[in-house]
Design a protein around this motif. Structure first.
Motif, PDB file in Angstrom:
ATOM      1  N   SER A 139       1.944 125.375   8.947  1.00  0.00           N
ATOM      2  CA  SER A 139       1.006 124.437   8.359  1.00  0.00           C
ATOM      3  C   SER A 139      -0.227 124.351   9.247  1.00  0.00           C
ATOM      4  O   SER A 139      -0.183 124.661  10.437  1.00  0.00           O
ATOM      5  N   HIS A 140      -1.334 123.915   8.645  1.00  0.00           N
ATOM      6  CA  HIS A 140      -2.599 123.803   9.366  1.00  0.00           C
ATOM      7  C   HIS A 140      -3.040 122.343   9.377  1.00  0.00           C
ATOM      8  O   HIS A 140      -2.947 121.653   8.357  1.00  0.00           O
ATOM      9  N   SER A 141      -3.472 121.892  10.519  1.00  0.00           N
ATOM     10  CA  SER A 141      -3.899 120.508  10.667  1.00  0.00           C
ATOM     11  C   SER A 141      -5.127 120.444  11.562  1.00  0.00           C
ATOM     12  O   SER A 141      -5.486 121.422  12.236  1.00  0.00           O
ATOM     13  N   TYR A 142      -5.776 119.278  11.562  1.00  0.00           N
ATOM     14  CA  TYR A 142      -6.964 119.090  12.386  1.00  0.00           C
ATOM     15  C   TYR A 142      -6.587 118.511  13.737  1.00  0.00           C
ATOM     16  O   TYR A 142      -5.783 117.578  13.848  1.00  0.00           O
ATOM     17  N   ASP A 143      -7.163 119.076  14.772  1.00  0.00           N
ATOM     18  CA  ASP A 143      -7.118 118.513  16.117  1.00  0.00           C
ATOM     19  C   ASP A 143      -8.571 118.255  16.499  1.00  0.00           C
ATOM     20  O   ASP A 143      -9.252 119.133  17.018  1.00  0.00           O
ATOM     21  N   GLY A 144      -9.040 117.032  16.176  1.00  0.00           N
ATOM     22  CA  GLY A 144     -10.467 116.768  16.254  1.00  0.00           C
ATOM     23  C   GLY A 144     -11.165 117.548  15.156  1.00  0.00           C
ATOM     24  O   GLY A 144     -10.807 117.450  13.981  1.00  0.00           O
ATOM     25  N   ASP A 145     -12.155 118.371  15.528  1.00  0.00           N
ATOM     26  CA  ASP A 145     -12.849 119.198  14.547  1.00  0.00           C
ATOM     27  C   ASP A 145     -12.234 120.579  14.409  1.00  0.00           C
ATOM     28  O   ASP A 145     -12.644 121.368  13.561  1.00  0.00           O
ATOM     29  N   GLU A 146     -11.238 120.866  15.236  1.00  0.00           N
ATOM     30  CA  GLU A 146     -10.631 122.190  15.253  1.00  0.00           C
ATOM     31  C   GLU A 146      -9.386 122.224  14.369  1.00  0.00           C
ATOM     32  O   GLU A 146      -8.609 121.258  14.300  1.00  0.00           O
ATOM     33  N   ILE A 147      -9.195 123.341  13.677  1.00  0.00           N
ATOM     34  CA  ILE A 147      -7.982 123.547  12.878  1.00  0.00           C
ATOM     35  C   ILE A 147      -6.951 124.267  13.730  1.00  0.00           C
ATOM     36  O   ILE A 147      -7.243 125.318  14.320  1.00  0.00           O
ATOM     37  N   VAL A 148      -5.761 123.702  13.822  1.00  0.00           N
ATOM     38  CA  VAL A 148      -4.691 124.292  14.612  1.00  0.00           C
ATOM     39  C   VAL A 148      -3.517 124.616  13.701  1.00  0.00           C
ATOM     40  O   VAL A 148      -3.385 124.080  12.594  1.00  0.00           O
ATOM     41  N   VAL A 149      -2.649 125.496  14.177  1.00  0.00           N
ATOM     42  CA  VAL A 149      -1.487 125.951  13.401  1.00  0.00           C
ATOM     43  C   VAL A 149      -0.216 125.336  13.972  1.00  0.00           C
ATOM     44  O   VAL A 149       0.037 125.429  15.179  1.00  0.00           O
ATOM     45  N   ASP A 150       0.554 124.696  13.115  1.00  0.00           N
ATOM     46  CA  ASP A 150       1.884 124.225  13.493  1.00  0.00           C
ATOM     47  C   ASP A 150       2.871 125.318  13.116  1.00  0.00           C
ATOM     48  O   ASP A 150       2.989 125.708  11.956  1.00  0.00           O
ATOM     49  N   ARG A 151       3.605 125.803  14.125  1.00  0.00           N
ATOM     50  CA  ARG A 151       4.440 126.980  13.950  1.00  0.00           C
ATOM     51  C   ARG A 151       5.868 126.625  13.551  1.00  0.00           C
ATOM     52  O   ARG A 151       6.261 125.468  13.613  1.00  0.00           O
ATOM     53  N   PRO A 152       6.644 127.629  13.184  1.00  0.00           N
ATOM     54  CA  PRO A 152       8.035 127.374  12.780  1.00  0.00           C
ATOM     55  C   PRO A 152       8.807 126.671  13.886  1.00  0.00           C
ATOM     56  O   PRO A 152       8.601 126.920  15.068  1.00  0.00           O
ATOM     57  N   VAL A 153       9.693 125.785  13.471  1.00  0.00           N
ATOM     58  CA  VAL A 153      10.552 125.078  14.407  1.00  0.00           C
ATOM     59  C   VAL A 153      11.975 125.568  14.235  1.00  0.00           C
ATOM     60  O   VAL A 153      12.229 126.546  13.566  1.00  0.00           O
ATOM     61  N   GLY A 154      12.920 124.891  14.836  1.00  0.00           N
ATOM     62  CA  GLY A 154      14.305 125.340  14.786  1.00  0.00           C
ATOM     63  C   GLY A 154      14.865 125.335  13.382  1.00  0.00           C
ATOM     64  O   GLY A 154      14.319 124.753  12.461  1.00  0.00           O
ATOM     65  N   GLY A 155      15.994 125.991  13.203  1.00  0.00           N
ATOM     66  CA  GLY A 155      16.685 125.982  11.934  1.00  0.00           C
ATOM     67  C   GLY A 155      16.237 127.093  11.003  1.00  0.00           C
ATOM     68  O   GLY A 155      15.743 128.130  11.412  1.00  0.00           O
ATOM     69  N   LEU A 156      16.412 126.868   9.714  1.00  0.00           N
ATOM     70  CA  LEU A 156      16.192 127.911   8.719  1.00  0.00           C
ATOM     71  C   LEU A 156      14.762 128.415   8.724  1.00  0.00           C
ATOM     72  O   LEU A 156      14.509 129.622   8.596  1.00  0.00           O
ATOM     73  N   THR A 157      13.789 127.526   8.847  1.00  0.00           N
ATOM     74  CA  THR A 157      12.388 127.945   8.800  1.00  0.00           C
ATOM     75  C   THR A 157      12.089 128.959   9.891  1.00  0.00           C
ATOM     76  O   THR A 157      11.460 129.992   9.654  1.00  0.00           O
ATOM     77  N   ALA A 158      12.541 128.667  11.110  1.00  0.00           N
ATOM     78  CA  ALA A 158      12.333 129.600  12.217  1.00  0.00           C
ATOM     79  C   ALA A 158      13.145 130.869  12.023  1.00  0.00           C
ATOM     80  O   ALA A 158      12.693 131.964  12.360  1.00  0.00           O
ATOM     81  N   GLY A 159      14.353 130.744  11.488  1.00  0.00           N
ATOM     82  CA  GLY A 159      15.198 131.908  11.313  1.00  0.00           C
ATOM     83  C   GLY A 159      14.683 132.881  10.282  1.00  0.00           C
ATOM     84  O   GLY A 159      14.784 134.104  10.434  1.00  0.00           O
ATOM     85  N   LEU A 160      14.103 132.357   9.191  1.00  0.00           N
ATOM     86  CA  LEU A 160      13.618 133.219   8.129  1.00  0.00           C
ATOM     87  C   LEU A 160      12.275 133.862   8.452  1.00  0.00           C
ATOM     88  O   LEU A 160      11.930 134.907   7.899  1.00  0.00           O
ATOM     89  N   ASP A 161      11.495 133.233   9.335  1.00  0.00           N
ATOM     90  CA  ASP A 161      10.155 133.727   9.615  1.00  0.00           C
ATOM     91  C   ASP A 161      10.147 135.191  10.071  1.00  0.00           C
ATOM     92  O   ASP A 161       9.403 136.007   9.513  1.00  0.00           O
TER      93      ASP A 161
END
Length: 513
Positions: free
Chosen positions: A45-67
């Motif tokens: 997912s993409h979110s704002y850190d101030g004016d900058e767009i940052v990427v939230d990466r896969p975390v534990g579990g199925l999402t990380a495993g399937l990536d």
């Protein structure tokens, strides 16, 4: 764990953990092309850190495993785009290539407005299907608008999947958010695609599920899949019993687990989900894990020789947290010699707080923990230590590693990966797992865990005492056996098993053709 729960909420029934994901395709059995995953939660997912767009990466579990599987398959992942900057980075077709540093597959985002989130997600998914599948009729809140929105959102995901699919594609649906989508895709594409679905939560008895006003439509939707997976055999059997009760034209082959209805058979099979044991072991043994534990114990006033129990949960009424703390209260009441020497660490994260039933469980857990601390606590010691902040992976697994016992007291759970995570983190084989026999993982680990009924407060308390007083040899033998199981059937093996089954179904279909 679910696509919705992957364990940030948890899947893991547990805590999300950041870090480099591994998983999938351990022996090369995953499809190399044409893989489409459909889930509620997105892998990036993409979110704002101030004016900058940052990427939230896969975390534990199925999402990380399937990536990493998706990276190798060069497929498409279809999910709800819930990041506040998600719209800023997609193309005209709402697609983006991921991961950002080495784009190798496509993320297709579906947009949901506030009404859709309230009615499809918080409404039908989590106030109708979730309590029903956990055999809790009393918590069902049904409104017609919930169903209409659930159907509409399933239609949108099915339309997206149908557009992205190609002849020969495997479309893999994740969880209870998409009970109707398989049939919608089948109606559009016929047998040109293979459809698989993993239902990450329990499947109830027919007596419970038929309470759902749309039980027939949902089961009809799921039977459009070529493969339908559950965590344990009991859930498969209950689904098949429901099929026989619901449909006069269905024939169930109980020996093979195949439902024959219409033109396409559906194989119903258990796949008990595993965890990324290798990664957990590595992080649990890291210097950062030890540093966290030392500072945590000092900050919380936990003595070096204290007996430490841990529980890691979403604040959900299925997790049996009040029952667990009441057992601790009874234990301290009956065994005063452990006052001042026993500490229970409750790592809990709020979940679905918009739903009244979740607000209620949050209040109940807070009240019972406060009561126990007021009854037994002193200036220097609190029996219940609450942790609400997000913990980094090393901290979480360090907590698991150093805890003398883990308390998993689910009153109903599809699997519960916290139990497996705790076992994987026990590098010295010295811990003990106290495990509810209502959790799906009990079928995997129950022979070696200390099994409890979470409602049997007196016996639960006595089991806590037993884990403390059993010999070190007994505890090590039990943990060693569980670690062998968790390591042998990890997240890689789980996905390989599913993909191998899909390959077999495709081969059988080709032979028939």
């Amino acid at each position: 764990m679910t696509g919705d729960e992957s364990p940030a909420e948890g899947a893991t029934g547990g805590e999300s953990a950041d870090g480099r994901p591994t998983g999938g395709d351990g022996d090369g059995s995953a499809p190399t092309e044409g893989l489409l995953v459909v889930s509620n939660r997105e892998p990036y997912s993409h979110s704002y850190d101030g004016d900058e767009i940052v990427v939230d990466r896969p975390v534990g579990g199925l999402t990380a495993g399937l990536d990493p599987v998706m990276q190798r398959a060069s497929g498409t992942w279809i999910a709800w785009g819930d990041g506040d900057a998600d719209r800023e980075v997609v193309d005209d077709e709402d697609r983006i290539r991921v991961p950002p540093e080495d784009p190798s597959y496509t993320l297709k985002r579906i947009w949901l407005d506030d009404d859709e989130i309230e009615e499809y997600y918080y409404g039908y998914s989590n106030q109708v299907l979730w309590p029903l599948c956990h055999s809790d009729r009393g918590r069902v809140t049904y409104e017609p608008r919930f169903w209409h929105r659930y159907r509409e959102v399933n239609e949108r995901f099915a339309e997206a999947a149908s557009r992205e699919a190609r002849p020969g594609s495997l479309v893999w649906f994740q969880d209870y958010h998409f009970g109707l989508a398989p049939k919608m895709v089948r109606d559009r594409l016929g047998d040109d695609v293979t459809l698989a679905h993993f239902w990450h939560i329990p499947w109830p008895t027919w007596d419970d599920f038929r309470v759902c006003p749309q039980s027939e439509q949902l089961m009809d939707g799921l039977l459009a899949n070529d493969l339908l997976g559950f965590h344990v055999g009991r859930f498969c059997a209950q689904f098949l019993e429901g099929v026989e009760a619901c449909f006069d034209d269905a024939v169930v082959d109980w020996d093979s687990g195949v439902v024959h209805r219409g033109d396409s058979p559906t194989l119903v099979k258990p796949f008990p989900m595993g965890v990324d044991a290798e990664r957990i072991e590595r992080l649990a043994g890291s210097e950062q894990a030890d540093e966290f534990w030392d500072s945590f114990r000092e900050e919380r006033g936990i003595a070096d020789d204290a007996v430490v129990a841990v529980g890691v949960d979403r604040l959900d009424y299925t997790k049996g947290i009040p029952e667990r703390i009441r057992a601790i209260e009874y234990f301290l009441d009956e065994h005063p010699e452990y006052r001042g020497e026993f500490v229970y660490v409750q790592k809990a994260s709020e979940s679905r707080s918009e739903i009244p039933a979740y607000q209620e469980i949050q209040r109940e857990v807070s009240a019972v923990a406060e009561r126990v601390n007021e009854r037994f606590g002193t200036d220097d010691w609190k029996p219940v230590v609450s942790v609400t902040e997000m913990l980094p992976a090393e901290a979480l697994y360090g907590l698991y590693r150093h805890a003398d016992l883990a308390l998993v007291s689910s009153v109903r759970d599809g699997m519960n990966l916290v139990a497996e995570e705790y076992v994987a983190a026990q590098l010295d084989n010295e811990g003990a797992l106290v495990l509810s026999d209502f959790a799906g993982v009990d079928e995997t680990l129950g022979d070696y865990a200390y099994t409890i009924n979470p409602y049997a407060t007196e016996a639960f308390a006595e089991t806590i005492r037993r884990t403390i007083t059993d010999s070190a040899t007994e505890r090590r033998n039990r943990m060693r056996q569980m670690r062998q199981l968790v390591t042998a059937y990890d997240l890689d093996a789980w996905m390989d098993d599913i993909f191998e089954t899909v390959a077999e179904l495709r081969s059988e279909s080709a032979d028939v053709g």
